[in-house]
Design a protein around this motif. Structure first.
Motif: not given
Lengths: 597, 311
Positions: A337, A400-401, A404, A407, A411
């Motif tokens: 993603y 928001s992208l 993401t 994020h 990770q």
């Protein structure tokens, strides 16, 4: 000692004893002693002969004193003592019944008899000598006494003649004891006795004294003769010869026996040599066999070592491969993603770019005071683009992208951090280690293996940090946790319980419990064996638990397993807080693995 | 105004479905679920044209989901996202999910868009076909007597195929791709049984060209070994209908061949459905002269099927 060793020792002692016995027997004939005995016997014989001569000489009056007669006695005694000693040395004491012993007894008896006879002879001869010496004196005294009396001339001369004849006769008898002479002397002595009856009492007494001396001479001479006869018939020389013979034959027998023993010794030695040769050949054979089997064992050992090295390596690789695949998946999802996000952002940049371009064009036209129509056209264009941007929520979407994407990157960073925590390669090999952190980082690493399959329950007591090799302990945790995950059958959610507790102030316990299939009792004893695996060929090397066992052992800890088929399995790992005496254990093991690699 | 096709994205990672939603919401009715169960709920309540599912999810795996979706909604085009090579799952999604494509994670946005568009168009144009819903074999077209071609040097001599399938279908054997082309030129073949390699040559090219030219010919792949990449190509480039690993149980093979034959008859009965058998254009060099020569040799066969080819 085993029964066999005792038996071998007994046989060995027996063989050596027989050998020693034979050697002693071959050396038992003492030639010096034998020669000494023989020469002693010869001396004795010579001495005996000389002694006989001396006795004869004493008898015949050639020897005036008796020393030569008595002198051989001490010598004989000494020779006998020497002989006795040698005989005892050669034959051994208390050996009765043999020819030598009876010969010795016979000799001793003869010699004792001879000594007794000689003693007797000495005393008899002394009396004889005394009388014979006194006889002429007595004759002279008698003749003188007779001449002084008042007797007639005829009587006087007759007495003189008789006295002279008696003296001469007695003396001759001493030299040549003859029967006729003796009867003549006895006759004349009787005549003198008759004649003396006529004499005065003193004279008669004197004549009787003379007569008794003559008688004594005769009697002693006879007794001496008799003793000499006895002496000469005594078989001392013969006894000595017999003894010598007996001794020689005994010696010969001994020599024959020795010869026999020597033969026996030779035979026995040959036998022993043959036995030793046989043993040596067997030894050589077994040595060769041993060397061969040693070589093949060594080869097998080398092969095994090589294959163990290979298996350890392939276990590492297979664990590594699994881990890498798991991590690849873990990273791949956020990566997917993040990549999608960035691609999308790149597309949306176009929209923003359009907005910026139309805005700039409009402001420029306005500054240049362009004609109204142009400005309006551009104004409408900008309005359209702006509305499109606002209506399409492009900026929010980009925000928001970005969120993401960030994020996802977060990770990925977390996974990398876990990897670092797990491997600890950037830290000292041996360091303080919190087992709970180790379990947590292992769980994160095994996340891919565990997710959707097991629920994790942690029952952590406070435990002190332990000094150990963290990467190795993590390896053990990962191994047992992934085994636990595999023990849980597909299609249901399992429970993995992790417990930490402090057993005592020196020991920390970690328990990893699953509610899987459990370990069947027939394979339970083998689970820590190298190369033992229940997985398909190629799926597991069977080294995981054996390496885990070794790691825990090297750390001075213990690993135990309790299992109930159908209920689950619990692995308990006890680890010392401080490694006891040997803090290099972990390093050693690390070296081992490095060597293996 | 045309209706917006519905696309359903399933992944346990919410960021993935959010991203896909953003990508597709302009042109599609986008639905999303983070578990297989949630996805099934949606499929049961409304028409879904395309479903894109992740393989690894808690509870229900992507393969299982797609197999169920096939039963519940045979018209839905099924695409599997795989991030982690899981051979068993991929084989399962061929045989049970009958999926349209595998997509590797991470994907390329443009390719993903193109794929979803293609799938959505196919779904829109075919999901009205009654043949799709039928699990029964369509009656054989008049005069057609499709046969089986066994293209495998190792098993073609095995009399079992003739003995077993002979009563139902004509059975032909080929030892090489050249033999196979000859048979295909001369005979009416419905199902090809083959391995990944025959006579040292890869069969994938043949199968791809065959699928491009004659999508109604179904393939049953029997192979001793294949990695996940090869399996991905079997679907994406050759639309292999069934895949089994040797040694294959006879019962399983029987079922696979009969299923393939059923599909063949269905597609022959309704030629519009063959769009669902479209294969991906392979990249670059694989469109080789070999492929072209294969294609030219296969030209003649189309007449038999009585419908136009799309190239």
């Amino acid at each position: 000692m085993t029964r066999n060793q005792v038996l071998s020792a007994a046989i060995g002692i027996g063989l050596v004893s027989v050998l020693a016995f034979l050697v002693v027997k071959t050396r038992s004939v003492d030639f010096d002693a034998h020669n000494e005995i023989i020469s002693t016997l010869r001396q004795l014989k010579q001495l005996d002969a000389e002694w006989n001569a001396d006795v004869l000489r004493s008898k015949t009056g050639f020897n005036t004193n008796y020393d030569p007669v008595a002198s051989p006695l001490p010598l004989i005694a000494r020779l006998e003592a020497t002989f006795q000693e040698r005989t005892t040395a050669v034959l051994g004491s208390g050996e009765d019944g043999s020819a030598v012993t009876s010969a010795i007894d016979a000799y001793k008896k003869a010699m004792q008899t001879k000594i007794a006879l000689i003693e007797n002879f000495k005393s008899q001869n002394a009396i004889l000598r005394n009388s014979s010496r006194y006889l002429p004196v007595a004759a002279h005294d008698l003749s003188a006494a007779v001449a002084g009396t008042a007797a007639d001339g005829a009587t006087k001369s007759r007495t003189d003649a008789l006295v002279n004849q008696l003296v001469t006769g007695a003396m001759t008898y001493i030299l040549t004891p003859d029967g006729s002479l003796r009867s003549s002397v006895t006759e004349k002595s009787a005549s003198l006795g008759e004649l003396s009856n006529k004499f005065a009492p003193e004279l008669r007494e004197q004549a009787e004294l003379f007569g008794s001396h003559v008688d004594t001479v005769l009697r002693q001479q006879d007794a001496g003769d008799k003793l000499l006869t006895e002496l000469t018939t005594l078989p001392t020389a013969a006894r000595i010869d017999a003894l010598t013979d007996a001794y020689n034959s005994e010696h010969d027998q001994q020599l024959i026996a020795q010869q026999n023993y020597r033969l026996a010794l030779i035979a026995y030695s040959a036998l022993l040599l043959a036995g030793i040769a046989w043993l040596a050949s067997r030894l050589f054979k077994s040595y060769r066999l041993l060397r061969r089997s040693n070589a093949s064992l060594k080869k097998a050992h080398d092969d095994l070592k090589e294959s163990q090295t290979y298996m350890v390596q392939s276990e590492k690789m297979s664990a590594l491969g699994q881990m890498v695949a798991g991590i690849a998946h873990e990273i791949n999802t956020p990566l997917a993603y993040v990549k999608g996000t960035i691609d999308l952002l790149a597309e949306q940049i176009g929209q923003i770019k359009g907005l910026a371009r139309t805005s700039y064009t409009l402001t420029r036209l306005m500054r240049e005071q362009a004609d109204k129509a142009t400005v309006k056209q551009h104004f409408l264009e900008l309005e359209g683009v702006a509305r499109q941007t606002i209506d399409g929520n492009v900026v929010e979407e980009m925000g928001s992208l970005l969120e993401t994407g960030s994020h996802g990157i977060g990770q990925i960073s977390e996974i990398v951090l876990n990897l670092k925590n797990f491997s600890r390669l950037d830290r000292a090999k041996v360091s303080e280690f919190n087992v709970q952190e180790g379990l947590d980082s292992t769980l994160l690493l095994a996340h891919n293996l565990l997710k959707n399959k097991v629920r994790i329950e942690k029952e952590f007591d406070d435990v002190p940090p332990i000094t150990c090799s963290p990467s190795q302990i993590n390896q053990v945790f990962l191994n047992i946790i992934s085994n636990a995950a595999q023990a849980i059958p597909d299609g249901r959610m399992g429970v993995l319980t992790l417990r930490t507790s402090q057993v005592n102030e020196d020991t920390v316990c970690v328990e990893i419990q699953d509610d899987g299939d459990g370990i069947p009792s027939d394979i339970l004893p083998k689970i820590f064996d190298p190369f033992f695996t229940t997985k398909e060929i190629g799926k597991g090397t069977g080294m995981g638990l054996s390496i885990s066992y070794k790691i825990i052992q090297e750390h001075g800890g213990r690993i135990e397993v309790n299992t109930e088929p159908g209920v689950g399995t619990v692995f308990s790992i006890e680890l010392p807080v401080k490694p006891n005496q040997d803090s290099s254990a972990a390093e050693t093991f690390e070296d081992d693995l490095l060597l293996a690699a | 105004m045309t209706i917006k096709p519905t696309v359903l994205f399933v992944d346990d990672e919410p960021h993935i479905v959010n991203l896909l939603k953003m990508m597709f919401r302009a042109d599609y009715e986008v639905m999303s679920a983070t578990s297989g169960e949630g996805a099934l709920d949606i499929v049961q309540t409304r028409k879904v044209h395309v479903i894109v599912s992740d393989q690894r999810m808690p509870g229900m795996l992507g393969t299982e989901l797609l197999a169920q979706v096939r039963k519940l909604s045979p018209g839905t085009m099924r695409i599997l996202l795989t991030g982690y090579s899981d051979l068993a799952a991929m084989v399962g999604s061929i045989n049970e999910g009958e999926i349209y494509r595998f997509v590797n994670k991470p994907w390329n946005n443009d390719e993903m868009r193109a794929l979803v568009r293609e799938a959505a168009e196919t779904a829109l144009s075919t999901d009205a076909s009654p043949a799709l819903a039928s699990e029964e074999a369509a009656p054989a077209a008049a005069g057609a007597d499709p046969g089986i071609l066994v293209l495998d040097e190792n098993v073609s001599q095995n009399g079992w195929f003739k003995d077993h399938f002979g009563p139902d279908f004509p059975v032909f054997a080929a030892q090489s791709i050249d033999d196979a082309l000859t048979v295909l030129e001369q005979r009416d073949i419905g199902v090809v049984i083959t391995d990944t390699k025959v006579g040292g040559e890869e069969t994938l090219n043949l199968l791809r060209v065959l699928k491009q030219q004659y999508p109604v010919v179904m393939t049953v792949m029997l192979t001793a070994q294949a990695d996940s990449d090869a399996v991905l190509k079997m679907i994406n480039q050759a639309q292999v209908c069934r895949l089994s690993f040797k040694p294959v149980k006879r019962g399983a093979l029987d079922i696979a061949v009969k299923a393939a034959m059923m599909h063949h008859r269905r597609y022959r009965a309704d030629p519009t459905l063959v769009r669902r058998q479209r294969v991906a254009r392979s990249a670059g060099h694989e469109e080789s002269s070999l492929a072209r020569s294969l294609a030219s040799r296969l030209k003649g066969i189309g007449r038999r099927f009585g419908f136009g080819l799309h190239s």
